[in-house]
Design an enzyme around this catalytic site. Structure first.
Site, PDB file in Angstrom:
ATOM      1  N   ALA A  71     -80.365  72.838  10.975  1.00 37.15           N
ATOM      2  CA  ALA A  71     -81.023  71.594  11.377  1.00 37.15           C
ATOM      3  C   ALA A  71     -81.667  71.851  12.735  1.00 37.15           C
ATOM      4  O   ALA A  71     -81.208  72.709  13.499  1.00 37.15           O
ATOM      5  CB  ALA A  71     -80.031  70.446  11.484  1.00 37.15           C
ATOM      6  N   ALA A  72     -82.699  71.095  13.031  1.00 42.53           N
ATOM      7  CA  ALA A  72     -83.376  71.258  14.322  1.00 42.53           C
ATOM      8  C   ALA A  72     -82.387  71.102  15.474  1.00 42.53           C
ATOM      9  O   ALA A  72     -82.418  71.867  16.441  1.00 42.53           O
ATOM     10  CB  ALA A  72     -84.515  70.252  14.447  1.00 42.53           C
ATOM     11  N   VAL A  73     -81.475  70.153  15.362  1.00 32.04           N
ATOM     12  CA  VAL A  73     -80.522  69.892  16.435  1.00 32.04           C
ATOM     13  C   VAL A  73     -79.524  71.035  16.626  1.00 32.04           C
ATOM     14  O   VAL A  73     -78.974  71.196  17.716  1.00 32.04           O
ATOM     15  CB  VAL A  73     -79.799  68.541  16.214  1.00 32.04           C
ATOM     16  CG1 VAL A  73     -78.807  68.621  15.073  1.00 32.04           C
ATOM     17  CG2 VAL A  73     -79.143  68.057  17.489  1.00 32.04           C
ATOM     18  N   TYR A  74     -79.281  71.853  15.612  1.00 30.98           N
ATOM     19  CA  TYR A  74     -78.353  72.974  15.753  1.00 30.98           C
ATOM     20  C   TYR A  74     -78.922  74.060  16.677  1.00 30.98           C
ATOM     21  O   TYR A  74     -78.173  74.837  17.247  1.00 30.98           O
ATOM     22  CB  TYR A  74     -78.054  73.645  14.409  1.00 30.98           C
ATOM     23  CG  TYR A  74     -77.436  72.812  13.336  1.00 30.98           C
ATOM     24  CD1 TYR A  74     -76.938  71.535  13.565  1.00 30.98           C
ATOM     25  CD2 TYR A  74     -77.347  73.316  12.050  1.00 30.98           C
ATOM     26  CE1 TYR A  74     -76.385  70.787  12.540  1.00 30.98           C
ATOM     27  CE2 TYR A  74     -76.785  72.578  11.021  1.00 30.98           C
ATOM     28  CZ  TYR A  74     -76.305  71.313  11.274  1.00 30.98           C
ATOM     29  OH  TYR A  74     -75.763  70.586  10.257  1.00 30.98           O
ATOM     30  N   GLY A  75     -80.238  74.151  16.737  1.00 28.64           N
ATOM     31  CA  GLY A  75     -80.860  75.199  17.548  1.00 28.64           C
ATOM     32  C   GLY A  75     -80.761  76.576  16.915  1.00 28.64           C
ATOM     33  O   GLY A  75     -80.851  77.591  17.606  1.00 28.64           O
TER      34      GLY A  75
END
Length: 108
Positions: A53-57
């Site tokens: 996910a984008a938030v996981y980086g």
């Protein structure tokens, strides 16, 4: 998992998705190079589905791992790896979603 056939499901799109995947959310995220080496090892042992996910980086590290796995001959192309990702909630607006998805696609 190496050498074993991983079950998959057939999606409406005609693509096959492995039912066993590796999650990539990490606490105290290491460098992209470190993560990429971990994901390459996962490809070596048979993983072909990665969830990010984008938030996981971790999207960029997965992209690097796929490129490295191709270079090493572990897989022939990006088509051999199934990657699921999600935009972050703040990007779920009409004016932000397409740019967010393009950024994800650039990485993976």
């Amino acid at each position: 998992m190496a050498g074993k056939k991983i079950p998959h499901v057939l999606l409406n799109s005609g693509h096959k998705m492995p039912v066993i995947g590796m999650g990539t959310s990490v606490e105290n995220r290491p460098s992209n190079e470190t993560l990429a080496s971990i994901y390459v090892e996962a490809i070596e042992v048979g993983y072909r589905h990665f969830d990010t996910a984008a938030v996981y980086g971790t999207e960029e590290a997965i992209g690097l791992a796929v490129a490295n796995a191709i270079e090493k001959g572990l897989i022939k192309s990006r088509d051999e790896v199934f990657i699921t990702s999600k935009p972050w909630n703040t990007d779920a607006r009409r004016d932000l979603i397409v740019p967010a998805l393009k950024t994800t696609l650039k990485y993976i």
